[in-house]
Design an enzyme around this catalytic site. Structure first.
Site, PDB file in Angstrom:
ATOM      1  N   HIS A 196       0.848  -1.200   0.000  1.00 41.36           N
ATOM      2  CA  HIS A 196       0.000   0.000   0.000  1.00 41.36           C
ATOM      3  C   HIS A 196       0.881   1.248   0.000  1.00 41.36           C
ATOM      4  O   HIS A 196       2.078   1.185   0.316  1.00 41.36           O
ATOM      5  CB  HIS A 196      -0.928  -0.019   1.223  1.00 41.36           C
ATOM      6  CG  HIS A 196      -2.028  -1.022   1.081  1.00 41.36           C
ATOM      7  ND1 HIS A 196      -3.069  -1.155   1.957  1.00 41.36           N
ATOM      8  CD2 HIS A 196      -2.238  -1.976   0.127  1.00 41.36           C
ATOM      9  CE1 HIS A 196      -3.871  -2.116   1.577  1.00 41.36           C
ATOM     10  NE2 HIS A 196      -3.409  -2.638   0.465  1.00 41.36           N
TER      11      HIS A 196
ATOM     12  N   GLU B 256       1.194   3.762   2.021  1.00 38.25           N
ATOM     13  CA  GLU B 256       1.886   4.098   3.285  1.00 38.25           C
ATOM     14  C   GLU B 256       3.148   3.237   3.464  1.00 38.25           C
ATOM     15  O   GLU B 256       4.176   3.697   3.963  1.00 38.25           O
ATOM     16  CB  GLU B 256       0.950   3.866   4.478  1.00 38.25           C
ATOM     17  CG  GLU B 256      -0.381   4.607   4.430  1.00 38.25           C
ATOM     18  CD  GLU B 256      -1.501   3.777   3.806  1.00 38.25           C
ATOM     19  OE1 GLU B 256      -1.278   3.145   2.739  1.00 38.25           O
ATOM     20  OE2 GLU B 256      -2.596   3.764   4.370  1.00 38.25           O
TER      21      GLU B 256
ATOM     22  N   CYS C 279      -5.794   1.311   6.025  1.00 37.85           N
ATOM     23  CA  CYS C 279      -6.586   0.090   6.237  1.00 37.85           C
ATOM     24  C   CYS C 279      -6.316  -0.473   7.634  1.00 37.85           C
ATOM     25  O   CYS C 279      -5.238  -0.289   8.186  1.00 37.85           O
ATOM     26  CB  CYS C 279      -6.261  -0.954   5.171  1.00 37.85           C
ATOM     27  SG  CYS C 279      -4.532  -1.460   5.104  1.00 37.85           S
TER      28      CYS C 279
ATOM     29  N   SER D  63     -16.489   5.481 -41.290  1.00 40.44           N
ATOM     30  CA  SER D  63     -16.193   6.306 -40.107  1.00 40.44           C
ATOM     31  C   SER D  63     -14.694   6.431 -39.870  1.00 40.44           C
ATOM     32  O   SER D  63     -14.242   6.794 -38.804  1.00 40.44           O
ATOM     33  CB  SER D  63     -16.822   5.653 -38.875  1.00 40.44           C
ATOM     34  OG  SER D  63     -16.181   4.407 -38.643  1.00 40.44           O
TER      35      SER D  63
ATOM     36  N   TRP E 291     -11.211   8.320 -40.623  1.00 37.60           N
ATOM     37  CA  TRP E 291     -11.536   8.508 -39.233  1.00 37.60           C
ATOM     38  C   TRP E 291     -12.250   9.833 -39.073  1.00 37.60           C
ATOM     39  O   TRP E 291     -12.055  10.730 -39.840  1.00 37.60           O
ATOM     40  CB  TRP E 291     -10.247   8.487 -38.386  1.00 37.60           C
ATOM     41  CG  TRP E 291      -9.632   7.113 -38.294  1.00 37.60           C
ATOM     42  CD1 TRP E 291      -8.619   6.628 -39.052  1.00 37.60           C
ATOM     43  CD2 TRP E 291     -10.029   6.056 -37.397  1.00 37.60           C
ATOM     44  NE1 TRP E 291      -8.339   5.320 -38.692  1.00 37.60           N
ATOM     45  CE2 TRP E 291      -9.193   4.948 -37.682  1.00 37.60           C
ATOM     46  CE3 TRP E 291     -10.987   5.934 -36.388  1.00 37.60           C
ATOM     47  CZ2 TRP E 291      -9.280   3.743 -36.984  1.00 37.60           C
ATOM     48  CZ3 TRP E 291     -11.072   4.742 -35.727  1.00 37.60           C
ATOM     49  CH2 TRP E 291     -10.227   3.645 -36.017  1.00 37.60           C
TER      50      TRP E 291
ATOM     51  N   ASP F 212     -17.453  -2.606 -38.063  1.00 34.25           N
ATOM     52  CA  ASP F 212     -16.046  -2.172 -38.027  1.00 34.25           C
ATOM     53  C   ASP F 212     -15.042  -3.299 -37.814  1.00 34.25           C
ATOM     54  O   ASP F 212     -13.840  -3.049 -37.876  1.00 34.25           O
ATOM     55  CB  ASP F 212     -15.826  -1.170 -36.873  1.00 34.25           C
ATOM     56  CG  ASP F 212     -16.731   0.049 -36.985  1.00 34.25           C
ATOM     57  OD1 ASP F 212     -17.281   0.270 -38.065  1.00 34.25           O
ATOM     58  OD2 ASP F 212     -16.873   0.750 -35.988  1.00 34.25           O
TER      59      ASP F 212
ATOM     60  N   ARG G  26      -3.705   0.178 -27.701  1.00 35.79           N
ATOM     61  CA  ARG G  26      -2.466   0.272 -28.509  1.00 35.79           C
ATOM     62  C   ARG G  26      -1.833   1.633 -28.210  1.00 35.79           C
ATOM     63  O   ARG G  26      -2.162   2.634 -28.832  1.00 35.79           O
ATOM     64  CB  ARG G  26      -2.814   0.104 -29.969  1.00 35.79           C
ATOM     65  CG  ARG G  26      -3.427  -1.302 -30.167  1.00 35.79           C
ATOM     66  CD  ARG G  26      -3.878  -1.623 -31.551  1.00 35.79           C
ATOM     67  NE  ARG G  26      -4.697  -0.688 -32.242  1.00 35.79           N
ATOM     68  CZ  ARG G  26      -6.033  -0.675 -32.229  1.00 35.79           C
ATOM     69  NH1 ARG G  26      -6.704  -1.526 -31.458  1.00 35.79           N
ATOM     70  NH2 ARG G  26      -6.714   0.189 -32.933  1.00 35.79           N
TER      71      ARG G  26
ATOM     72  N   GLY H 144     -22.129   1.018 -30.538  1.00 37.34           N
ATOM     73  CA  GLY H 144     -22.696   2.103 -31.333  1.00 37.34           C
ATOM     74  C   GLY H 144     -23.944   2.727 -30.717  1.00 37.34           C
ATOM     75  O   GLY H 144     -24.216   2.574 -29.524  1.00 37.34           O
TER      76      GLY H 144
ATOM     77  N   GLY I 120     -27.896   4.062 -26.654  1.00 29.72           N
ATOM     78  CA  GLY I 120     -29.285   4.376 -26.332  1.00 29.72           C
ATOM     79  C   GLY I 120     -29.801   3.529 -25.182  1.00 29.72           C
ATOM     80  O   GLY I 120     -30.499   4.015 -24.283  1.00 29.72           O
TER      81      GLY I 120
END
Ligand SMILES: Nc1c(/N=C/[C@@H](O)[C@H](O)[C@H](O)COP(=O)(O)O)[nH]c(=O)[nH]c1=O
Ligand SMILES: [Zn+2]
Length: 360
Positions: free
Chosen positions: A50, A52, A75, A168, A170, A200, A207, A293, A298
């Site tokens: 951790h 500390e 902790c 698309s 780019w 696609d 990368r 997409g 949505g």
């Protein structure tokens, strides 16, 4: 210097390890003796020391009678490493300054109690807001056991994500696309719909020039339409989990499974985002990067399952009533029920604009 100065050093250190410590939070710590920084450190990887511990190790003898700054309550329970509160006591620290209390209800405040009962001066809340912002993913996951969801969209000035012929490549420039890979590195999982896989054939790997961690690739595919030769199934670059409906064809499932591909059925025929998030949370996914997409975006919007939105806007105009936009689905019927957010940050990144916003 004042407490805020040293706590900001600890916060900066913690943030440098963002994405590496999952499912643990990022934590930073600074040891100060007679107005001098004598040690500092950050938690770098789950299961390792951790913050500390690193800071106290660097301070050596000077830790005795020192003040230790730490961005999260030390902790007090035996996880994979011995408790930091015990180490602070045995190191004969004089004072501990803490930015934020541990959100885990099981341990909240017990580290502080232990330190105080050992006669250590404890101050809590220095730079608390900045420290909490470091770990919005961790706190969300601890509270909900579901991943923190970041929706990422990239579009032209007129809001299109591709031309009407679906081209698309780019829209945003090299720098913005590189920025997306830094988010991929920091996320436990990345999610797209099968429509994006068909359109696609994405690899969805990280990368970056100096390498980076590949997120688990999640494909929402109710009717198992993922092409058998898709890169996400065959490139052996990263695990791929196909999420499908309860009635998915067992023979198709058999044909898709291999050493990098798992198929997981949700309890209902159609994919419900809440069930998806529970399934991912149960499998230790603390952060989810949704790259669309439009249909998938949505469904996350309508499920109210978005915790942060990263929008890249390119100085291009694509036009076309049939060109796809960032978010599909049926959408909200009136402005009164549409989703309100607050913009947290706007920057230029190469030629593009990057907007970070969070729901109100
Ligand atoms: N078309 C664009 C994007 N497109 C995003 C998704 O539609 C792509 O399928 C996905 O990023 C490809 O992943 P890869 O194969 O791992 O490179 N996203 C962006 O930020 N800018 C774009 O201009
Ligand atoms: Zn600890």
């Amino acid at each position: 210097m004042d407490d805020r100065y040293y706590m900001n050093v600890a916060i900066d250190l913690a943030g440098k390890a963002a994405g590496q410590t999952s499912p643990n939070p990022v934590v930073g710590s600074v040891v100060v003796k007679d107005g001098e920084i004598v040690g500092f450190g950050a938690h770098l990887k789950a299961g390792e020391a951790h913050a500390e511990v690193h800071a106290i190790r660097m301070a050596g003898e000077k830790v005795i009678g020192s003040t230790v700054y730490v961005t999260l309550e030390p902790c007090s329970h035996h996880g994979r490493t011995p408790p930091c509160s015990d180490l602070l006591i045995s190191s004969q620290v004089k004072r501990v300054v803490i930015a934020s209390v541990d959100p885990n209800p099981l341990v909240a405040g017990s580290g502080i109690k232990k330190l105080k009962s050992a006669g250590i001066i404890v101050d809590v809340g220095v730079c608390e807001a900045e420290a909490l912002a470091l770990n919005d993913v961790f706190f969300h996951y601890i509270k909900t056991k579901k991943p923190y969801v970041t929706l990422k969209t990239a579009s032209s000035l007129d809001g299109k994500t591709a031309t009407y012929t679906k081209d698309s490549k780019w829209i945003t420039g090299e720098e913005a696309r590189m920025d997306v890979h830094r988010y991929r590195h920091r996320h436990d999982a990345i999610l797209v719909g099968v429509g994006t896989v068909i359109a696609d054939d994405p690899s969805l790997t990280t990368r970056l020039p100096n390498g980076g961690k590949n997120p688990v690739r999640i494909i929402l595919d109710t009717h198992l339409r993922t092409p058998i030769d898709a890169r996400v199934l065959t490139d052996e670059e990263a695990p791929t989990w196909i999420i499908t409906g309860a009635r998915a064809d067992e023979k198709k499932i058999e044909a898709l499974i291999n050493q990098q591909v798992k198929v997981m059925k949700l309890p209902t025929e159609e994919i419900k985002i809440d069930n998806l998030l529970t399934l991912l949370g149960d499998r230790g996914i603390t952060s989810l990067f949704v790259e669309g997409g439009a249909t998938v975006n949505g469904s996350f919007l309508e499920a109210g399952a978005i915790n942060q939105v990263i929008t890249y806007i390119a100085p291009k105009l694509i036009g076309g009533a049939l060109a796809p936009t960032m978010i599909g689905g049926s959408g909200f019927r009136s402005m009164g029920v549409s989703m309100n957010l607050t913009i947290k940050d706007i920057t230029m990144i190469g030629q593009d604009i990057k907007i970070i916003s969070v729901p109100l």
